[in-house]
Design an enzyme around this catalytic site. Structure first.
Site, short mmCIF file in Angstrom:
data_model
loop_
_atom_site.label_atom_id
_atom_site.label_comp_id
_atom_site.label_asym_id
_atom_site.label_seq_id
_atom_site.Cartn_x
_atom_site.Cartn_y
_atom_site.Cartn_z
N ARG A 28 46.45 100.76 33.56
CA ARG A 28 47.58 101.25 34.20
C ARG A 28 46.78 102.29 35.31
O ARG A 28 47.74 102.79 36.17
CB ARG A 28 48.07 102.35 33.10
CG ARG A 28 49.16 101.61 32.36
CD ARG A 28 49.40 102.33 30.96
NE ARG A 28 48.29 102.59 29.97
CZ ARG A 28 48.46 103.33 28.98
NH1 ARG A 28 49.43 104.11 28.67
NH2 ARG A 28 47.27 103.32 28.00
N LYS A 60 37.92 102.56 34.63
CA LYS A 60 38.66 103.97 34.50
C LYS A 60 37.72 105.04 34.35
O LYS A 60 37.71 106.04 34.88
CB LYS A 60 39.51 103.61 33.48
CG LYS A 60 40.27 105.09 33.24
CD LYS A 60 41.48 105.06 32.17
CE LYS A 60 41.20 105.06 30.72
NZ LYS A 60 42.48 105.13 29.98
N ASP A 118 38.13 108.86 28.10
CA ASP A 118 38.87 109.12 29.18
C ASP A 118 39.70 110.61 28.89
O ASP A 118 40.86 110.91 29.23
CB ASP A 118 40.22 107.97 29.42
CG ASP A 118 41.02 107.82 27.94
OD1 ASP A 118 40.52 108.49 27.06
OD2 ASP A 118 41.90 106.97 27.94
N GLY A 138 49.54 109.19 19.01
CA GLY A 138 49.83 108.84 17.48
C GLY A 138 50.47 110.17 16.78
O GLY A 138 50.01 111.31 17.20
N ASN A 155 45.28 108.00 31.37
CA ASN A 155 45.82 106.65 31.56
C ASN A 155 46.47 105.99 32.75
O ASN A 155 46.09 104.82 33.16
CB ASN A 155 46.93 106.43 30.43
CG ASN A 155 46.46 106.55 29.21
OD1 ASN A 155 45.27 106.49 28.88
ND2 ASN A 155 47.36 107.04 28.32
N ASN A 171 17.82 112.47 72.39
CA ASN A 171 16.77 112.10 71.09
C ASN A 171 16.87 110.49 71.00
O ASN A 171 15.95 110.35 70.39
CB ASN A 171 17.16 113.02 70.13
CG ASN A 171 18.33 112.61 69.34
OD1 ASN A 171 19.22 112.10 70.18
ND2 ASN A 171 18.32 112.55 67.95
C1 UD1 Z 1 44.79 106.55 21.30
C2 UD1 Z 1 44.94 106.54 19.76
C3 UD1 Z 1 46.29 107.61 19.47
C4 UD1 Z 1 45.77 108.93 20.46
C5 UD1 Z 1 45.41 108.81 21.69
C6 UD1 Z 1 45.03 110.13 22.39
C7 UD1 Z 1 44.14 104.73 18.72
C8 UD1 Z 1 44.85 103.31 18.14
N1 UD1 Z 1 45.13 105.33 19.10
O1 UD1 Z 1 45.62 105.88 21.98
O2 UD1 Z 1 46.42 107.83 18.22
O3 UD1 Z 1 46.96 109.65 20.25
O4 UD1 Z 1 44.33 107.74 21.78
O5 UD1 Z 1 44.58 109.76 23.84
O6 UD1 Z 1 43.06 104.95 18.61
N2 UD1 Z 1 38.97 101.17 23.75
C9 UD1 Z 1 37.93 100.63 23.46
N3 UD1 Z 1 38.01 99.36 23.15
C10 UD1 Z 1 39.15 98.82 22.47
C11 UD1 Z 1 40.27 99.56 22.77
C12 UD1 Z 1 40.29 100.89 23.39
O7 UD1 Z 1 36.73 100.79 23.73
O8 UD1 Z 1 39.37 97.62 22.25
C13 UD1 Z 1 38.81 102.61 24.17
C14 UD1 Z 1 39.48 102.87 25.75
O9 UD1 Z 1 38.64 102.49 26.58
C15 UD1 Z 1 39.76 104.57 25.68
C16 UD1 Z 1 39.83 104.59 24.16
O10 UD1 Z 1 39.43 103.54 23.49
O11 UD1 Z 1 38.74 105.13 26.15
C17 UD1 Z 1 41.36 104.86 23.65
O12 UD1 Z 1 41.96 103.70 24.12
P1 UD1 Z 1 43.47 103.86 24.52
O13 UD1 Z 1 43.97 102.54 24.89
O14 UD1 Z 1 43.50 104.52 25.81
O15 UD1 Z 1 44.22 104.28 23.54
P2 UD1 Z 1 45.68 105.37 23.38
O16 UD1 Z 1 46.77 104.20 23.49
O17 UD1 Z 1 45.59 106.49 24.55
CA CA Z 2 44.27 106.90 26.51
#
Ligand code: UD1
Ligand code: CA
Length: 453
Positions: free
Chosen positions: A15, A22, A102, A139, A227, A385
């Protein structure tokens, strides 16, 4: 007790619509991941582990040896991401802090309190939550009657009642390590997305009959996750406010914080006043009692005490004390001004030293030069110069008077106490206390003055 952080940074960040990973997008001059690592440092005892995936090469390069990295390939969710660090960490830590990279506003103190909570928790998980009317896709927290947490439900699988819940998962956890390694293998594959969610460990603990502690955070701002670039700008604004407040509490006057941009790592002494629309970047150190701005841009520079920098641009420069510059002065790399130097409008200095008391009032270019104390540089003076291939040095002594519009053709030395006449083109060295002039205007004809009727 050994405490290790795992920072998740493998996600694509789709996104953001960017070719830059990111977590490398800057907030207040430092990549998001730098902020996350900084927050982690205070609450952990071991080197952190960063889980990388998308843009791994760039992230690893940025991290250097500040963290261990493990690769998550393919990316199958946050639970799967944590699992990748099991080999690196098993039996090497007692507690594991997990954060998402993030969330640059999350404070070190908050994570510290989280770790303390887990140290006193009989169960395997302590986590951070927040109450907000804007759920931002976070969540939802489901609590038992006794107040312990029974589950985190992700938005898109939540029932309509669960969607009404306004207690949200921030994304900061502290786990008992041994319990975590086992639990990760028990996370069910999410049927809709085929991913393994770290958040499901909460339900596993609850089903094991083990208490999950949740600390409700009071500062919603800390929980802003990035995000999109809209979130990025929200973080930038919040971080800027935080940095400015810290400087103000340290004794710096900031006339208009909303239009003052100070990056992480800048230092400012007491009673310095920062006027609006000023940008202080990189490794910049500013002393006490200065007046900076309005409209100044200062990067990687050092400023002494009691200076005035009005509407000027400084890059990799240094000023002594009581320097007065601007409006519209430009200092480029290696410009080094002593004490009591005066630099007025439209002057440019690069790779040069101006000793104490030098005056350079208007429209001059000084490059690759050393200028002795109390010398006056007349309006329009240029150090020539560059010959098209090489740069050459100009050395000007003390108490020299360079007349307006002098061209100083380098390499060149001008002795102490010398003077040049206005418009002189100086191509040869000038001895001490000598006056040189060049090309004075000659009368070429007598003009008839036309008198208007
Ligand atoms: C996540 C949480 C959610 C919480 C929110 C807060 C989960 C399933 N959900 O959702 O409950 O409210 O953060 O911001 O955890 N990442 C990896 N590998 C992966 C997937 C993600 O390293 O396979 C990392 C991403 O780079 C990121 C972080 O995990 O830094 C969170 O992933 P993201 O997809 O942003 O989760 P949210 O949908 O924001
Ligand atoms: Ca996130």
């Amino acid at each position: 007790m050994r405490v290790t952080a795992i920072l998740l940074a493998a996600g694509q960040g789709t996104r953001m619509k960017s070719s830059l990973p990111k977590v490398l997008h800057p907030v207040a001059g430092k990549p998001m991941i730098w902020h996350a690592l900084e927050a982690i440092r205070q609450s952990t005892t071991e080197k952190p582990v960063v889980v990388v995936g998308h843009g791994a090469d760039d992230v690893i390069k940025y991290l250097g040896d500040s963290a261990q990295t493990v690769l998550q390939e393919p990316q199958l969710g946050t639970g799967h991401a944590v699992m990748q660090s099991e080999t690196a960490l098993k039996d090497k830590t007692d507690l594991v802090v997990v954060c998402y990279s993030d969330m640059p506003l999350l404070r070190g103190e908050t994570l510290q309190a989280l770790v303390e909570t887990q140290k006193n928790n009989k169960g395997p998980i302590s986590m951070l939550t927040v109450h907000s009317d804007d759920p931002r896709g976070f969540g939802r927290i489901i609590r038992n009657a006794d107040g312990t947490v029974s589950a985190i439900v992700e938005e898109y699988v939540a029932t309509p009642e669960q969607l009404q819940v306004r207690e949200l998962n921030v994304g900061g956890y502290c786990f008992d390590a041994d319990w975590l390694w086992d639990a990760l293998h028990r996370i069910p594959k999410n049927p809709k997305k085929g991913e393994y969610y770290l958040t499901d460990t909460v339900e596993l603990a609850s089903k094991d009959g083990l208490p999950v502690q949740a600390t409700v955070m009071s500062d919603l701002e800390e929980t802003i996750g990035v995000n999109t670039r809209v979130h990025l700008s929200e973080c930038e604004t919040a971080m800027r406010r935080r940095i400015n407040q810290q400087h103000m509490l340290n004794g710096v006057t900031i006339t208009d914080p909303a239009s003052t941009y100070i990056e992480i790592g800048v230092t400012i002494g007491m009673d310095t006043v920062i006027m609006p629309n000023t940008y202080l970047h990189g490794k910049t150190d500013i002393g006490a009692g200065n007046l900076i701005g309005p409209n100044s841009i200062i990067r990687n520079s050092k400023i002494g005490n009691r200076c005035k920098v009005l509407a000027s641009d400084l890059e990799s420069a240094s000023l002594g004390d009581d320097v007065d510059m601007g409006p519209f002065a430009r200092l480029r790399k290696g410009a080094n001004l002593g004490n009591h130097v005066h630099m007025g409008n439209f002057g440019e200095v690069k790779d040069s030293y101006l000793a104490d008391g030098v005056k350079m009032g208007h429209f001059s270019y000084i490059g690759n030069a050393q200028i002795g104390s109390n010398t006056n540089i007349g309006a329009g003076t240029i150090t020539c110069n560059y010959d098209g291939e090489k740069k050459h040095a100009t050395e000007i002594g003390e108490d020299v008077f360079i007349g307006s519009d002098t061209m100083l053709v380098a390499p060149l030395k001008i002795g102490n106490g010398a003077r040049t006449g206005a418009g002189a083109i100086v191509t040869k060295n000038v001895a001490e206390d000598t006056l040189v002039v060049g090309m004075p205007a000659r009368a070429i004809k007598k003009l008839e003055r036309k008198v208007k009727e």
